[in-house]
Structure formats: structure tokens, C-alpha cells
Design an enzyme around this catalytic site. Structure first.
Site, PDB file in Angstrom:
ATOM      1  CG  ASP A  23      55.382  31.829  67.648  1.00  0.00           C
ATOM      2  OD1 ASP A  23      55.520  32.961  67.162  1.00  0.00           O
ATOM      3  OD2 ASP A  23      56.038  30.847  67.294  1.00  0.00           O
ATOM      4  N   GLY A  25      51.534  34.701  72.305  1.00  0.00           N
ATOM      5  CA  GLY A  25      50.353  35.567  72.247  1.00  0.00           C
ATOM      6  C   GLY A  25      50.607  36.901  72.940  1.00  0.00           C
ATOM      7  CE  LYS A  26      56.525  37.676  72.664  1.00  0.00           C
ATOM      8  NZ  LYS A  26      56.442  36.256  72.286  1.00  0.00           N
ATOM      9  CG  ASN A  48      63.351  37.798  64.816  1.00  0.00           C
ATOM     10  OD1 ASN A  48      62.964  38.919  65.102  1.00  0.00           O
ATOM     11  ND2 ASN A  48      64.252  37.149  65.522  1.00  0.00           N
ATOM     12  N   GLY A  50      56.452  38.157  65.086  1.00  0.00           N
ATOM     13  CA  GLY A  50      55.167  38.407  64.431  1.00  0.00           C
ATOM     14  C   GLY A  50      54.111  38.477  65.515  1.00  0.00           C
ATOM     15  CG  HIS A  51      54.319  40.752  68.582  1.00  0.00           C
ATOM     16  ND1 HIS A  51      55.010  41.718  69.257  1.00  0.00           N
ATOM     17  CD2 HIS A  51      55.008  39.600  68.775  1.00  0.00           C
ATOM     18  CE1 HIS A  51      56.065  41.168  69.850  1.00  0.00           C
ATOM     19  NE2 HIS A  51      56.080  39.888  69.561  1.00  0.00           N
ATOM     20  CB  THR A  52      48.596  37.808  65.531  1.00  0.00           C
ATOM     21  OG1 THR A  52      49.646  37.214  64.774  1.00  0.00           O
ATOM     22  CG2 THR A  52      47.328  37.849  64.696  1.00  0.00           C
ATOM     23  CB  THR A 138      62.476  34.120  60.778  1.00  0.00           C
ATOM     24  OG1 THR A 138      63.464  35.110  61.111  1.00  0.00           O
ATOM     25  CG2 THR A 138      61.880  33.551  62.061  1.00  0.00           C
ATOM     26  CD  GLN A 233      62.286  37.026  68.582  1.00  0.00           C
ATOM     27  OE1 GLN A 233      63.014  37.724  69.251  1.00  0.00           O
ATOM     28  NE2 GLN A 233      61.791  37.448  67.441  1.00  0.00           N
TER      29      GLN A 233
HETATM   30  P1  IMP Z   1      66.102  33.910  63.820  1.00  0.00           P
HETATM   31  O1  IMP Z   1      65.645  34.736  64.968  1.00  0.00           O
HETATM   32  O2  IMP Z   1      65.407  34.227  62.537  1.00  0.00           O
HETATM   33  O3  IMP Z   1      67.607  33.909  63.692  1.00  0.00           O
HETATM   34  O4  IMP Z   1      65.718  32.369  64.123  1.00  0.00           O
HETATM   35  C1  IMP Z   1      66.330  31.624  65.177  1.00  0.00           C
HETATM   36  C2  IMP Z   1      65.319  30.693  65.814  1.00  0.00           C
HETATM   37  O5  IMP Z   1      64.349  31.466  66.528  1.00  0.00           O
HETATM   38  C3  IMP Z   1      64.517  29.846  64.823  1.00  0.00           C
HETATM   39  O6  IMP Z   1      64.235  28.598  65.429  1.00  0.00           O
HETATM   40  C4  IMP Z   1      63.223  30.627  64.652  1.00  0.00           C
HETATM   41  O7  IMP Z   1      62.153  29.792  64.271  1.00  0.00           O
HETATM   42  C5  IMP Z   1      63.036  31.165  66.065  1.00  0.00           C
HETATM   43  N1  IMP Z   1      62.258  32.413  66.110  1.00  0.00           N
HETATM   44  C6  IMP Z   1      62.663  33.647  65.767  1.00  0.00           C
HETATM   45  N2  IMP Z   1      61.681  34.538  65.942  1.00  0.00           N
HETATM   46  C7  IMP Z   1      60.635  33.862  66.408  1.00  0.00           C
HETATM   47  C8  IMP Z   1      59.312  34.250  66.811  1.00  0.00           C
HETATM   48  O8  IMP Z   1      58.919  35.413  66.797  1.00  0.00           O
HETATM   49  N3  IMP Z   1      58.510  33.240  67.243  1.00  0.00           N
HETATM   50  C9  IMP Z   1      58.937  31.950  67.329  1.00  0.00           C
HETATM   51  N4  IMP Z   1      60.147  31.549  66.966  1.00  0.00           N
HETATM   52  C10 IMP Z   1      60.984  32.496  66.514  1.00  0.00           C
END
Ligand code: IMP
Length: 454
Positions: A23, A25-26, A48, A50-52, A138, A233
Site C-alpha cells: 500500500d 502508492g505504487k 490481493n 489493490g493499486h489506486t 485478504t 505488496q
Molecule cells: P494474502 O496475500 O491475502 O495471503 O494475505 C497475507 C498478508 O498480506 C495479510 O496480512 C494481508 O493483509 C497482506 N496483504 C496482501 N496483499 C496486500 C496488499 O496489496 N497490500 C497490503 N497488504 C497486503
């Protein structure tokens, strides 16, 4: 902007990665840089992410489509990505509805694994790491999909092209997971027929978009064109080097680029590490500089810190340079990009985490980010004066309040890593490109021992 002047490596390609817990801000940075490149590539993670990106009044949130799509670039989904085809198609449809029909510019690796409906169910049933620790995923089926990849029973995008193969694999997998659902969890079993019908439609839609993206990237390289690689991530969520077990299931750092694409990381000239001017985290896991108080709440409000994928409130805290230095080292970062500097406007006093008690600090140069995260990590802070003037309209480094300049110089010297871009708001235009980069101007800063607070 010229990135050539200072880069360590010779390749023309560029990589943008997060160096915190995601998160950072990529999306905005990739969108801004993509006009300088011919192709944009995602190489790991899945829906998982989310790029805004905000352009004028229009907000775009991407989970799988690379943010470079807004510039009409060739967009590539690498083999290291786990593809949720339903989400992907929804994103394509939404772009089309908003007048951006760039579907024929998107290419998906035939080797990318598919996130299947049973992966989402498993994610919900098994959100636990070692010692029964809750991860707070997520719930997008990411971990279970990567598990199947490593267990060698995954279904890949290429199997959609050979649909008879897809059908056979689906039968085997649903049978396997229905046993798990029934015997271990007392969970409802899945039926093959509706999944098959849904994926037949997906296959018809995507068949022509699926190819060998390794060959494609080498062809693009061969034509002398530039490629922008986009990590999802952040480095501290890296499965190998992050805050295990509180991580995601892929190599989120630059290290994932090679296996996630089949392209040479040595052909990448610059790796930019994106970090907020403070720190956030979603989900469970250690966060030494977390602010569990009114200040944390103020940061959350000022930075609108709510997840783009799940809407969850993000945990907020001070910048952690000890963790950042670790991520810069293992992620081979050439330059930092600092986002959300404007969120710190108006804070009377700022703190920066520079080490952990009993482990080390940036000045000592030693001490590693610990692998064993069961123990409590007590941060060592330094305090710096904040600034009151708004930074959102600054477009040159010299426009920034002197305290903000000092804050940034401290980051550069403490990490020994130059800064190339600053972001001071959500808008595409709210950015300061530093040319030349803000470089290291001294050794490691003296830590004023008297301001150490445990
Ligand atoms: P997963 O990737 O859904 O398996 O989640 C594993 C961990 O990574 C959790 O703590 C999520 O909140 C975190 N996570 C996964 N994707 C993101 C992202 O894009 N931004 C921030 N945290 C993420």
C-alpha cells in the site's frame, strides 16, 4: 526525468516495488512512469493487491491489470502471478465501460496459475500460519493457490487454451478438495458443473490473450524498447525475507522478478523502492513503530488509510528506517520514492524509528531485522520537528518547508539510498521529480542518544 545519471546497472528496464508492508502508492508511481516505457509487467501476487490511480476526478482501482493500462501500454501478467480470471475480466469490463478498451494490449503468461473457487474457500478455512497465528489474509485465495503451485497440482492459464486438460484437472482438484472440505472442515462440497461452465466462458474470452510471455519480453527487449516491472505488496511481506509467517505467499521484492517472468533481472537498470513517509500495515503481524493511539488515528484519517482490496482500516505508525534499510539491502534498491509526504503536514513533532532495543540501530550499521518475530520489538526513535505549511502544492524540492527537507535528508543518509521522486497528493500532478536525485550528503547520522525513547 533522466534516471541514467546515477544508476548502478546498465539495463534500460525499470522496476518499481514496495519496500514496506504494501500500500505504498505504487499504482500512482507506475502510472506516472509508464509513459517512459513500452510495456508494463506484473510478476507476482494476485487480486490481493489493490493499486489506486486518481486522474482528475476519476479513480481507478486495479487488482490484476497493470496500472500502465491507463497509458495504453502493452500490459503483461507474468507467470509468477496467480490469476483470478473472474476478477480480471471484471476489471477489463469496467475499463471498457469507462472508454478504455485496451484488451488486445494485454498478455497473460500461459504458466500463470489460476486462483480457483476452492482456493477462496480454503483461504477462509485456513487463515493460520505457524503456531496457529492468524494472518488476516485478504481472503482472495492467494496462499492456497501458491500452495497448489508448489504441490504441483495447480491449474494454469495455458490449461484454459486446452480446455479438455482444464476439465480433467478441475475434476481431480475438486475431488481432492471436496474430501478436505468434508472430512476436515465439515464444509459444503463444491460442484464441478457450474465451475466448468463459468471457466468455459472465461476461456473463450481470454484464449487469444494467453501466450509465452518470456518470449514476448525478450522480443520487446530485442526491439530496444523499455519495460517497467511492477511489484505488488511490499518487501516486508515477501515469503522468504519478510516478516514470516505474517507475509503473503510470493516474492514481493525485486527478487521475484526473475522467476516471475523468465526475464533477466540483470537487464533491469534501476530498482525504485516505494515507501510512504510513515508506515502502514493491514492484517496481523509485527509492526514495531505502530501508533495505537490518537496520533495513529490522525494518520489514518489524514492518509485515508483503508485497504483498496478489503476496505479494512490500515494500522498506522511512524517511519521505520531499521526495517526499511533491511528491505533496501535485500531488495537491491537503487533509489527511494517517498509517497504521502503531505499526510505529515501539520504534525508538530515527527518520530522516526532508527533501531530496535537490544538488536541494533542504523547508526551502528549492524543488527539485522530479526527472523524470529515472536518476541516484542521495542523501537528506538529520534524526534524531528514537523512542519505546518501544506506541501500538496509543492512542485520543486526547494518549495518544501525546511523541516520536510531535513526529514528527507535524514532518510537518505540513514539508509544511504538516494530519493528520486516525492509524492505530495493523490493526483497524478502532485509529484516532485528530483533531477538530480537527492543524494547521500553525509555518513550515517549521529543519533542523539538523549532523545532515545524506549
Ligand atoms: P494474502 O496475500 O491475502 O495471503 O494475505 C497475507 C498478508 O498480506 C495479510 O496480512 C494481508 O493483509 C497482506 N496483504 C496482501 N496483499 C496486500 C496488499 O496489496 N497490500 C497490503 N497488504 C497486503
Amino acid at each position: 526525468m533522466s534516471f541514467d545519471a546515477k544508476k548502478k546497472h546498465s539495463g534500460r528496464h525499470f522496476c518499481v516495488v514496495g519496500v514496506q508492508w504494501g500500500d505504498e502508492g505504487k499504482g500512482k508511481i507506475v502510472d506516472a512512469l509508464s509513459s517512459d516505457f513500452d510495456a508494463v509487467v506484473r510478476y507476482q501476487g494476485g487480486a490481493n493487491a489493490g493499486h489506486t490511480v486518481l486522474i482528475g476526478e476519476e479513480e481507478f482501482i486495479f487488482h490484476l491489470v497493470p496500472s500502465g493500462i491507463l497509458e495504453g501500454k502493452t500490459c503483461v501478467i507474468g507467470n509468477g502471478v496467480v490469476m483470478d480470471v473472474a476478477t480480471f475480466i471484471e476489471e477489463l469490463d469496467e475499463l471498457k465501460a469507462r472508454g478504455l478498451d485496451y484488451e488486445d494490449r494485454i498478455w497473460i503468461s500461459e504458466r500463470a496459475h489460476l486462483v480457483m473457487p476452492y482456493h477462496r474457500v480454503l483461504d477462509r478455512l485456513q487463515d493460520v500460519g505457524s503456531n496457529g497465528a492468524r494472518i488476516g489474509t485478504t481472503l482472495r485465495g492467494i496462499g492456497p493457490c501458491y500452495t497448489d503451485k508448489v504441490a504441483r497440482r495447480g491449474i494454469r492459464a495455458g490449461d484454459l487454451v486446452d480446455f479438455a486438460r482444464f476439465e480433467a484437472l478441475l475434476h481431480e482438484n475438486v475431488e481432492h478438495f471436496n474430501r478436505v472440505f468434508r472430512d476436515l472442515h465439515g464444509e459444503k462440497e463444491l460442484e464441478v458443473a457450474p465451475i466448468l461452465a463459468e471457466y468455459r466462458e472465461h476461456a473463450d474470452r481470454l484464449r487469444d490473450r494467453i501466450c509465452n510471455i518470456t518470449d514476448l519480453l525478450w522480443e520487446i527487449d530485442g526491439r530496444g524498447e523499455g519495460i517497467l516491472f511492477e511489484g505488488a505488496q511490499g518487501a516486508l511481506l515477501d515469503i522468504d525475507l519478510g516478516s514470516y509467517p505474517y507475509v503473503t505467499s510470493s516474492n514481493t521484492s525485486f527478487l521475484g522478478l526473475g522467476p516471475g517472468t523468465g526475464f533477466s533481472p540483470r537487464a533491469v537498470g534501476t530498482v525504485a523502492g516505494i515507501t510512504k513517509a510513515y508506515t502502514t500495515r493491514v492484517g496481523e503481524g509485527p509492526f514495531p513503530t505502530e501508533l495505537d493511539d490518537d496520533l495513529g488515528e490522525e494518520l489514518r484519517r489524514a492518509g485515508s488509510e483503508f485497504g483498496a482490496t478489503t476496505g479494512r482500516p490500515r494500522r498506522c505508525g511512524w517511519l521505520d528506517l531499521f526495517a526499511l534499510r533491511y528491505a533496501i539491502r535485500f531488495g537491491d534498491i537503487d533509489t527511494l520514492v517517498i509517497t504521502k509526504l503531505d499526510v505529515l503536514d501539520g504534525f508538530e513533532k515527527l518520530r522516526i524509528g532508527v533501531g530496535y532495543e537490544g538488536i541494533g540501530d542504523i547508526q551502528g550499521g549492524g543488527g539485522s531485522f530479526p527472523a524470529d518475530l515472536e518476541r516484542e520489538l521495542k523501537p528506538i526513535y529520534i524526534d524531528m520537528p514537523g512542519w505546518t505549511e501544506p506541501t500538496a502544492n509543492c512542485r520543486k524540492y526547494e518549495d518544501l518547508p525546511i523541516e520536510a527537507q531535513k526529514y528527507l535528508e535524514f532518510i537518505v543518509n540513514a539508509t544511504q539510498c538516494p530519493i528520486s521522486i516525492l509524492s505530495v497528493g493523490k493526483e497524478r500532478s502532485q509529484m516532485i521529480r528530483l533531477d538530480p536525485w537527492l543524494g547521500v550528503s553525509g555518513g550515517l547520522p549521529e543519533l542523539p542518544v538523549e532523545t532515545k525513547i524506549s
